[in-house]
Design an enzyme around this catalytic site. Structure first.
Site, short mmCIF file in Angstrom:
data_model
loop_
_atom_site.label_atom_id
_atom_site.label_comp_id
_atom_site.label_asym_id
_atom_site.label_seq_id
_atom_site.Cartn_x
_atom_site.Cartn_y
_atom_site.Cartn_z
N GLY A 1 7.01 8.85 -4.60
CA GLY A 1 5.90 9.11 -3.69
C GLY A 1 6.26 10.08 -2.58
O GLY A 1 7.26 10.78 -2.64
N LEU B 1 4.54 12.79 -1.87
CA LEU B 1 4.57 13.94 -2.78
C LEU B 1 4.55 15.27 -2.04
O LEU B 1 3.99 15.38 -0.95
CB LEU B 1 3.38 13.85 -3.74
CG LEU B 1 3.29 12.54 -4.53
CD1 LEU B 1 2.00 12.49 -5.34
CD2 LEU B 1 4.51 12.36 -5.44
N GLU C 1 5.07 19.90 -2.98
CA GLU C 1 4.76 20.91 -4.01
C GLU C 1 5.73 20.88 -5.19
O GLU C 1 5.39 21.31 -6.28
CB GLU C 1 4.72 22.30 -3.39
CG GLU C 1 3.44 22.54 -2.63
CD GLU C 1 3.44 23.86 -1.89
OE1 GLU C 1 3.83 24.87 -2.50
OE2 GLU C 1 3.07 23.86 -0.70
N HIS D 1 6.75 18.15 -6.63
CA HIS D 1 6.11 17.21 -7.55
C HIS D 1 4.90 17.87 -8.23
O HIS D 1 4.68 17.68 -9.42
CB HIS D 1 5.62 15.96 -6.81
CG HIS D 1 6.70 15.12 -6.21
ND1 HIS D 1 6.89 15.00 -4.86
CD2 HIS D 1 7.65 14.34 -6.79
CE1 HIS D 1 7.90 14.18 -4.61
NE2 HIS D 1 8.40 13.77 -5.77
N GLN E 1 18.27 1.80 -6.34
CA GLN E 1 19.03 3.05 -6.23
C GLN E 1 19.42 3.36 -4.78
O GLN E 1 19.96 4.42 -4.50
CB GLN E 1 18.29 4.21 -6.87
CG GLN E 1 17.02 4.68 -6.17
CD GLN E 1 16.25 5.69 -7.00
OE1 GLN E 1 15.62 5.35 -8.00
NE2 GLN E 1 16.31 6.96 -6.62
N GLY F 1 12.58 17.22 -11.49
CA GLY F 1 12.89 18.45 -10.76
C GLY F 1 14.37 18.78 -10.86
O GLY F 1 15.22 17.90 -10.77
N SER G 1 11.60 18.37 -0.40
CA SER G 1 12.09 17.02 -0.62
C SER G 1 11.32 16.09 0.31
O SER G 1 11.03 16.45 1.46
CB SER G 1 13.58 16.96 -0.29
OG SER G 1 13.99 15.63 -0.10
O1 PAF Z 1 13.90 11.48 -8.33
C1 PAF Z 1 13.31 10.46 -7.93
O2 PAF Z 1 12.31 10.53 -7.22
C2 PAF Z 1 13.83 9.10 -8.35
O3 PAF Z 1 15.21 9.07 -8.42
C3 PAF Z 1 13.21 8.61 -9.68
C4 PAF Z 1 13.59 9.51 -10.84
C5 PAF Z 1 11.69 8.56 -9.55
C6 PAF Z 1 13.72 7.20 -10.00
O4 PAF Z 1 13.39 6.30 -9.00
#
Ligand code: PAF
EC number: 6.3.2.1
Length: 271
Positions: A28, A30, A32, A34, A58, A145, A183
């Site tokens: 989320g 988001l 450009e 994405h 993560q 990306g 980012s």
């Molecule tokens: O790149 C990301 O935004 C995240 O690492 C992903 C691939 C959605 C996994 O949570």
């Protein structure tokens, strides 16, 4: 555009799709970068699914899980405008219910260096959630990306090692006018650090120039060129500036062209 929050709903939706499905996994907030993934997915698939899930597994214990930027309402408008058909936005307990114990554990050079070295378990969390999303949505294609080069190498390896029936599509990094890679975390930057941040792009450019000047040389010259540029910016503290094999992330003794046209550095030739 349908908004789906549960695994039960996604399983039902899946049974109704026909034709190729493209998945764009995101956390989320988001931007450009994405949008370029949604655009490509829209052009290549009958159904486009986006996931928005800030994946707790993560993030390390002292990382930014709680303050990771979120704005679901804005994201949903952007997804609608991008022609996405379905958004899967589960809760953490939907993805990791009580008693969850099974993880995908990438091993070796791929996760012992770079981000893997400074963020233990990060790639375990990424691989686990991406495999779960692949299982739930069962896309023919998944879009990522190129900015997250090590993540791409880890997911590519997982797809190969576990024989997953999905084609990975990697799109080039989208940058601000001054070169800073887009980012979600750029929103953390205050004006002074935002002004300093393009030094990273300048360092990459210097590395590229050093490589182009002597394409068969020792990578040390490229690494030094990058480190020298970062050193010019007092606000920047260099973690690492290295030249690595794009598939294994092992150090390179000599600079070389990618091994195949389907290596992560040449993804767009890899349809
Ligand atoms: O790149 C990301 O935004 C995240 O690492 C992903 C691939 C959605 C996994 O949570």
């Amino acid at each position: 555009m349908r908004i789906v929050r549960t695994i039960h709903e996604i399983e039902y939706a899946r049974s109704q799709w026909s034709g190729p499905v493209g998945l764009v996994p995101t956390m989320g907030y988001l931007h450009e970068g994405h949008l370029s993934l949604f655009q490509t997915a829209r052009a290549e698939n009958t159904t486009v699914v986006a996931s928005i899930f800030v994946n707790p597994t993560q993030f390390g214990p002292n990382e930014d899980l709680e303050r990771y930027p979120r704005n679901l309402e804005r994201d949903l408008h952007m997804l609608e405008a991008a022609g996405v058909d379905m958004v899967f936005t589960p809760t953490a307990s939907e993805m990791y219910p009580p008693g969850f114990t099974t993880y995908v554990e990438p091993q070796g050079s791929l996760v012992e260096q770079g981000e893997g070295a400074s963020r233990p378990n990060h790639f375990r969390g990424v691989a686990t959630v991406v495999l779960k999303l692949f299982q739930l949505i069962q896309p023919q294609r998944a879009y990522f990306g190129q900015k997250d080069a090590q993540q791409i190498a880890v997911i590519t390896r997982m797809v190969r090692d576990l024989n997953l029936p999905v084609k990975l599509r990697v799109r080039p990094t989208v940058r601000e006018a001054d070169g800073l890679a887009m980012s979600s975390r750029n929103s953390y930057l205050d004006p002074a650090t935002r002004a300093a941040a393009p030094i990273l792009y300048q360092a990459l450019q210097a590395g590229r120039q050093a490589f182009e000047a002597q394409p068969t040389s020792n990578p040390a010259a490229v690494m030094q060129a990058m480190a020298e540029i970062v050193a010019q910016e007092p606000q920047a503290h260099l973690d690492y500036a290295e030249v690595r094999d794009a598939e294994t992330f092992l150090p390179l003794e000599r600079l070389q062209a990618p091994r195949s046209s389907c290596s992560p550095s040449a993804w767009d030739q890899c349809a």
